[in-house]
Design a protein around this motif. Structure first.
Motif, PDB file in Angstrom:
ATOM      1  N   ASP A   1      94.118  76.046  10.530  1.00  0.00           N
ATOM      2  CA  ASP A   1      94.468  76.148   9.145  1.00  0.00           C
ATOM      3  C   ASP A   1      93.325  77.324   8.776  1.00  0.00           C
ATOM      4  O   ASP A   1      93.391  77.589   7.499  1.00  0.00           O
ATOM      5  N   ASP A   2      92.442  77.592   9.460  1.00  0.00           N
ATOM      6  CA  ASP A   2      91.168  78.686   9.081  1.00  0.00           C
ATOM      7  C   ASP A   2      92.028  79.784   8.602  1.00  0.00           C
ATOM      8  O   ASP A   2      93.159  80.197   9.335  1.00  0.00           O
ATOM      9  N   THR A   3      91.503  80.598   7.697  1.00  0.00           N
ATOM     10  CA  THR A   3      92.105  81.738   7.204  1.00  0.00           C
ATOM     11  C   THR A   3      91.223  83.059   7.027  1.00  0.00           C
ATOM     12  O   THR A   3      90.040  82.626   6.958  1.00  0.00           O
TER      13      THR A   3
ATOM     14  N   THR B   1      96.317  86.426   2.669  1.00  0.00           N
ATOM     15  CA  THR B   1      95.668  85.618   3.279  1.00  0.00           C
ATOM     16  C   THR B   1      96.392  85.050   4.615  1.00  0.00           C
ATOM     17  O   THR B   1      97.592  84.888   4.285  1.00  0.00           O
TER      18      THR B   1
ATOM     19  N   ARG C   1      97.054  79.639  12.314  1.00  0.00           N
ATOM     20  CA  ARG C   1      98.567  79.058  12.549  1.00  0.00           C
ATOM     21  C   ARG C   1      99.684  80.037  12.421  1.00  0.00           C
ATOM     22  O   ARG C   1     100.691  80.222  13.356  1.00  0.00           O
TER      23      ARG C   1
ATOM     24  N   SER D   1      96.668  82.820   8.330  1.00  0.00           N
ATOM     25  CA  SER D   1      95.897  81.880   9.021  1.00  0.00           C
ATOM     26  C   SER D   1      96.197  81.987  10.458  1.00  0.00           C
ATOM     27  O   SER D   1      97.063  82.799  10.871  1.00  0.00           O
TER      28      SER D   1
END
Length: 168
Positions: free
Chosen positions: A125-127, A134, A138, A136
């Protein structure tokens, strides 16, 4: 293509392991589709209505690895691999004079660099922010699985047209 050396993803892994192992599986699938071919076969436009080649797909894979992981996620200022700015859009697909060994080495290097970038993120989930967008980790992993899966379908058709070899 009887020599399947791919590592099949776990059916019970956590999300991160699942995504990274499916991406590695797709990478290995592209390598398998190319294994046992000559440089000429890799450069061959095997489907009359298409300019796609196996070597073009490998070079494209190297380019998208570089773009999504090193540029988009890591923010590295990277130059295009194939022809620089003068090469233009889709330069990786122009393979008439391309060196197969160079292409595979570049692709393997970009895959290794991509794995390192993935390892630098604590969470899926880090972006990051790139150009006001934005992104991520994912999303990038999911997108790359989709990208490889689509092109591996192309590789299936190309390989069968080249020498009749088929396989998953």
């Amino acid at each position: 293509m009887d020599d399947d050396q791919r590592v099949h993803p776990s059916m019970a892994a956590d999300d991160r392991t699942s995504l990274t192992s499916f991406l590695d599986y797709q990478r290995a699938t592209l390598a398998m589709k190319c294994r046992g071919t000559t440089g000429e076969q890799l450069r061959r436009r095997a489907v009359p209505t298409s300019a796609l080649t196996l070597l073009g797909l490998v070079r494209h894979a190297a380019s998208i690895e570089r773009s999504w992981f090193r540029f988009a996620l890591d923010g590295e200022d990277v130059e295009p691999l194939w022809g620089g700015a003068a090469g233009g859009r889709d330069a990786e697909f122009r393979v008439e004079d391309a060196d197969a060994d160079e292409a595979f080495a570049a692709w393997e290097e970009e895959c290794a660099r991509s794995r390192a970038v993935v390892s630098s993120f604590a969470s899926l989930d880090d972006t990051v922010e790139r150009g006001g967008v934005t992104i991520s980790l994912r999303y990038v992993l999911t997108h790359m699985i989709e990208e490889y899966a689509r092109h591996n379908g192309h590789a299936d058709l190309l390989r069968e047209a080249i020498d009749g070899a088929v396989g998953e």
